[in-house]
Design a protein around this motif. Sequence first.
Motif, short mmCIF file in Angstrom:
data_model
loop_
_atom_site.label_atom_id
_atom_site.label_comp_id
_atom_site.label_asym_id
_atom_site.label_seq_id
_atom_site.Cartn_x
_atom_site.Cartn_y
_atom_site.Cartn_z
N GLY A 161 46.24 -48.52 128.08
CA GLY A 161 47.26 -47.65 128.64
C GLY A 161 46.98 -47.35 130.12
N LYS A 162 47.63 -46.31 130.64
CA LYS A 162 47.46 -45.92 132.05
C LYS A 162 46.50 -44.74 132.16
N ILE A 163 45.62 -44.79 133.19
CA ILE A 163 44.72 -43.69 133.50
C ILE A 163 44.91 -43.33 134.98
N ILE A 322 33.87 -38.89 123.25
CA ILE A 322 32.75 -39.82 123.18
C ILE A 322 33.00 -41.03 124.06
N GLU A 323 34.19 -41.60 123.93
CA GLU A 323 34.50 -42.82 124.68
C GLU A 323 35.98 -43.14 124.59
N PHE A 324 36.41 -44.04 125.46
CA PHE A 324 37.74 -44.63 125.35
C PHE A 324 37.71 -45.71 124.28
N THR A 325 38.85 -45.88 123.63
CA THR A 325 39.08 -47.07 122.81
C THR A 325 40.16 -47.88 123.54
N GLU A 326 40.54 -49.00 122.98
CA GLU A 326 41.60 -49.78 123.60
C GLU A 326 42.94 -49.05 123.60
N THR A 327 43.10 -48.17 122.62
CA THR A 327 44.40 -47.51 122.46
C THR A 327 44.36 -46.00 122.70
N GLY A 328 43.20 -45.46 123.02
CA GLY A 328 43.15 -44.01 123.22
C GLY A 328 41.75 -43.48 123.43
#
Length: 541
Positions: A161-163, A322-328
Amino acid sequence: MPRKEPRAIIIGCGVAGIALASRLRFELGYENFVVYEREAGVGGTWFLNTYPGVGCDVDSHLYSFSFNLNPDWSKRFAEQKEILEYLNATVDKFGVRPHVRLGIEVVEAIWVDKESLWRVTLRDLATDHTFTRDAEILVSCVGTISIPQDCKIAGHQNFRGKIWHSARWDHIEELAGKNVAIVGNGCSAAQLTPAVVKEAKSVVQFQRSPQWINERPNSDFSPLTKWCFRYIPLANRAYRYLLWRSTDSLHDLYTSTTGTAIKAREGATVVAKDYMLKTAPARYHDILLPKFPLGCKRRIFDPGYLESLHSDNIELTDEPIIEFTETGLKTSKREIDFDCVVLSTGFKIQEFLSPITVKGKDGVSLNQHWKMTRGAQAYKATFVSGFPNFGIVFGPNAFPAHNSVIFTNEVQIEFIIKTIFKPILKGSFNVIDVKEAAENRDANNVQKKLTTMVWSGGCTNWNLDVNGRNTTNYHDATWKFWYSLFWPVWKDFNMEGGSGASLPIHPAFKALGTTTTLGLGLGVCLYASQHGIREWRGLVQ
């Protein structure tokens, strides 16, 4: 041979750069300076921060220049667009714009001792062309709230996604129908969250730590009030003075050295707590209320944030990410999918002048100097030993947590004009450098007083560096900041060169001299009236 007029380079055209350039022109009639601004427009933080809901939490009439009062502020706390318009109007009114070079980044500034000047390396961001310019005087007006913190959450590069950071808002991305994460809950997050909640499908806000939140009634100024500010002599200035005076009294909330101060903070804490419990949803009371003293973190003046938490499409959580995933994002308890992640995670407050390299005598950089002194420091929040003819506006320990930064910026600017510009233009000296002993003495005094302030009250805040040293805040009331910088203590400086012209005289001595002259004149007149004009003529002959 006529003496060559010294040149000056000003870094940055935000509030401080505009104020300095304006004062140089209308007060000194000095034109031999250039303001280099990295961005495509003037205004500093008010040019860069364009997120929805962005505004000021200081009264508009106080958050303005003393030399350019504005009778037409629309409301008590102005928003970004109006502030930026005011700053641009000031630039045009005082003829600053022809001196400004936009889109030019200062890369490095080196003091050349043999030539007694600063050699500044610059980069044109549009063409990537690098070039140098020399100047006898260098002033940093970069400020501290300019460079966003980097994303420190693991795996952000994998997110599909966008950050973006709140200070670099993505106006292209539409939030309607999107699931949005807001990371952070400081002043910026409190301002943008209500707007995002109205637009997005769902919002999850990640609170990293609680904040003290105060009510912020923001009334409009009526046409009659604006008319009075414009046409009644001194009305605007008197109102601004009363605002400054009442705001300065809030200093007691940040100290614990007297019973009065402790009582004031206890009372203000009760007011904030009552407002939060009354306004916020009951389900969030436990995580919203801080355990640390009021003022330890920068207070939030509520722009509708607590009311927005009642919306059905927002969730406030203090679950650690904890961390980013590919979707969130993955927290300590779950994984949540998002289309967009907004980082409202603050700025690189402790990296003064970053990413510019400034090297003084013997090639020592500012960062090296501050490492040797165990933390960023500056004499009277303005000068650094070993960096001649160099001033910093809004540098170490120049931030007034309880008052307008424009006030303290103007105080520093006047100090720089009195200490550097006026004497060098007059020819009193060519080079001035604060003594190391004076800088250390001043810094030690500041740090000693800061240990009694609420910023050392046990919370995590951006005021303290990695060594626990407060490098941002001024420790006292702003009238004392003005008083301490009113006149240079010349014995604290080393001075070289010049034509030998005398140093500027303290205004008190000028006033004393004027009074003495008037007194002598009056005495002569009285003597003449009592003894006759003929005898008086004989006396003066």
